[in-house]
Design a protein around this motif. Sequence first.
Motif, mmCIF file in Angstrom:
data_model
loop_
_atom_site.group_PDB
_atom_site.id
_atom_site.type_symbol
_atom_site.label_atom_id
_atom_site.label_comp_id
_atom_site.label_asym_id
_atom_site.label_seq_id
_atom_site.Cartn_x
_atom_site.Cartn_y
_atom_site.Cartn_z
ATOM 1 N N ALA A 160 12.419 53.057 64.962
ATOM 2 C CA ALA A 160 12.237 53.456 63.162
ATOM 3 C C ALA A 160 11.909 51.969 62.485
ATOM 4 C CB ALA A 160 13.635 53.938 62.792
ATOM 5 N N ARG A 161 11.266 52.173 61.278
ATOM 6 C CA ARG A 161 10.924 50.811 60.738
ATOM 7 C C ARG A 161 11.622 50.902 59.226
ATOM 8 N NH1 ARG A 161 9.460 47.233 64.330
ATOM 9 N NH2 ARG A 161 7.740 48.021 65.510
ATOM 10 N N THR A 162 12.105 52.031 58.915
ATOM 11 C CA THR A 162 13.018 52.052 57.528
ATOM 12 C C THR A 162 13.949 52.696 57.881
ATOM 13 O OG1 THR A 162 12.165 54.386 57.091
ATOM 14 C CG2 THR A 162 10.592 52.359 56.414
ATOM 15 N N SER A 163 15.267 52.729 56.726
ATOM 16 C CA SER A 163 16.607 53.176 57.258
ATOM 17 C C SER A 163 16.284 54.707 57.032
ATOM 18 C CB SER A 163 17.359 52.715 55.942
ATOM 19 O OG SER A 163 16.999 53.300 54.647
ATOM 20 N N ALA A 164 15.364 55.307 56.255
ATOM 21 C CA ALA A 164 15.219 56.681 56.090
ATOM 22 C C ALA A 164 14.611 57.322 57.623
ATOM 23 C CB ALA A 164 14.255 57.235 54.908
ATOM 24 N N ALA A 165 13.768 56.490 58.146
ATOM 25 C CA ALA A 165 13.284 56.815 59.484
ATOM 26 C C ALA A 165 14.342 56.568 60.627
ATOM 27 C CB ALA A 165 12.121 55.861 59.840
ATOM 28 N N GLY A 166 15.351 55.552 60.379
ATOM 29 C CA GLY A 166 16.483 55.487 61.309
ATOM 30 C C GLY A 166 17.214 56.588 61.209
ATOM 31 N N VAL A 167 17.820 56.857 60.015
ATOM 32 C CA VAL A 167 18.697 58.128 59.785
ATOM 33 C C VAL A 167 17.903 59.438 60.587
ATOM 34 C CG1 VAL A 167 19.648 59.884 58.177
ATOM 35 C CG2 VAL A 167 19.660 57.271 57.712
ATOM 36 N N ARG A 168 16.804 59.650 60.338
ATOM 37 C CA ARG A 168 16.208 60.719 60.904
ATOM 38 C C ARG A 168 16.031 60.754 62.495
ATOM 39 N NH1 ARG A 168 12.330 60.172 56.880
ATOM 40 N NH2 ARG A 168 10.980 58.971 58.215
ATOM 41 N N LEU A 169 15.860 59.555 62.978
ATOM 42 C CA LEU A 169 15.787 59.421 64.370
ATOM 43 C C LEU A 169 17.172 59.464 65.158
ATOM 44 C CD1 LEU A 169 14.112 58.578 66.876
ATOM 45 C CD2 LEU A 169 14.559 56.157 66.397
ATOM 46 N N LEU A 170 18.256 58.934 64.196
ATOM 47 C CA LEU A 170 19.673 59.310 64.704
ATOM 48 C C LEU A 170 20.098 60.532 64.807
ATOM 49 C CD1 LEU A 170 22.075 57.227 65.870
ATOM 50 C CD2 LEU A 170 22.726 57.117 63.431
ATOM 51 N N GLU A 171 19.768 61.229 63.508
ATOM 52 C CA GLU A 171 20.077 62.461 63.621
ATOM 53 C C GLU A 171 19.510 63.574 64.661
ATOM 54 O OE1 GLU A 171 22.463 63.944 62.138
ATOM 55 O OE2 GLU A 171 22.821 62.831 60.386
ATOM 56 N N HIS A 172 18.300 63.069 65.172
ATOM 57 C CA HIS A 172 17.339 63.748 66.200
ATOM 58 C C HIS A 172 18.327 63.609 67.599
ATOM 59 C CE1 HIS A 172 14.287 65.068 68.669
ATOM 60 N NE2 HIS A 172 14.545 64.091 69.350
ATOM 61 N N TYR A 173 19.125 62.570 67.714
ATOM 62 C CA TYR A 173 19.721 62.252 68.960
ATOM 63 C C TYR A 173 21.321 62.550 68.440
ATOM 64 C CZ TYR A 173 16.019 60.186 71.424
ATOM 65 O OH TYR A 173 14.899 60.217 72.144
ATOM 66 N N ARG A 174 21.678 63.196 67.476
ATOM 67 C CA ARG A 174 23.069 63.851 67.317
ATOM 68 C C ARG A 174 23.910 64.365 68.505
ATOM 69 N NH1 ARG A 174 27.427 62.976 66.684
ATOM 70 N NH2 ARG A 174 28.612 63.575 65.174
ATOM 71 N N ASP A 175 23.389 65.233 69.190
ATOM 72 C CA ASP A 175 24.202 65.856 70.325
ATOM 73 C C ASP A 175 23.829 65.113 71.742
ATOM 74 O OD1 ASP A 175 25.867 67.354 68.643
ATOM 75 O OD2 ASP A 175 24.352 68.559 68.316
ATOM 76 N N ARG A 176 23.311 64.015 71.666
ATOM 77 C CA ARG A 176 22.862 63.596 73.179
ATOM 78 C C ARG A 176 23.377 62.125 72.880
ATOM 79 N NH1 ARG A 176 16.348 64.257 73.312
ATOM 80 N NH2 ARG A 176 16.429 64.817 71.071
ATOM 81 N N SER A 177 23.674 61.692 74.160
ATOM 82 C CA SER A 177 24.145 60.145 74.352
ATOM 83 C C SER A 177 22.939 59.232 74.459
ATOM 84 C CB SER A 177 24.954 59.968 75.661
ATOM 85 O OG SER A 177 24.116 60.227 76.757
ATOM 86 N N LEU A 178 23.248 58.065 73.501
ATOM 87 C CA LEU A 178 22.412 57.023 73.576
ATOM 88 C C LEU A 178 23.089 55.726 74.512
ATOM 89 C CD1 LEU A 178 21.697 56.845 69.742
ATOM 90 C CD2 LEU A 178 20.109 57.806 71.665
ATOM 91 N N ASP A 179 22.228 54.990 75.135
ATOM 92 C CA ASP A 179 22.468 54.028 75.901
ATOM 93 C C ASP A 179 22.802 52.747 74.848
ATOM 94 O OD1 ASP A 179 22.673 55.118 78.776
ATOM 95 O OD2 ASP A 179 20.478 55.307 78.115
ATOM 96 N N GLU A 180 21.808 52.674 74.109
ATOM 97 C CA GLU A 180 21.835 51.388 73.234
ATOM 98 C C GLU A 180 21.202 51.682 71.800
ATOM 99 O OE1 GLU A 180 19.732 47.984 74.903
ATOM 100 O OE2 GLU A 180 20.626 48.323 76.855
ATOM 101 N N LEU A 181 21.800 51.167 70.728
ATOM 102 C CA LEU A 181 21.158 51.248 69.471
ATOM 103 C C LEU A 181 21.066 50.006 68.949
ATOM 104 C CD1 LEU A 181 20.392 53.081 67.026
ATOM 105 C CD2 LEU A 181 22.968 53.186 66.389
#
Length: 121
Positions: free
Chosen positions: A26-47
């Motif tokens: 994600a290149r902006t904070s808005a895109a970062g929020v959308r991307l994070l919300e897309h993974y809301r109920d899944r585990s992430l290895d690294e952010l």
Amino acid sequence: MSTSEARVLLVDDLRSFVDGRDAEVARTSAAGVRLLEHYRDRSLDELWLDHDLGEEDTIWPVVEVLERAAFAGRPFDVGLINIHSANPAGAARMARALRRWGYRVAIAAESAEVGYLDGPT
């Protein structure tokens, strides 16, 4: 996605992983929020988080999403949050805020893993 593939998210306005690893960017904070919300109920290895995202944009909207989730008792499942900002004060503030909510955080300001693929612009 196979179970052996790592789930990695990167929020940075200019840099990418120099080794070409598979990651969603994600290149902006808005895109970062959308991307994070897309993974809301899944585990992430690294952010991976950069502080300054160009113009007047910063990472704080993304940090606030992480904080609100933890406050509500449903923190995001992230193995490690890497802060790779060249802004030392911003990086320290981000780390304090996220650690306060129990997230595992590393400050990776000098990390060779992220860089300008075509040189800084």
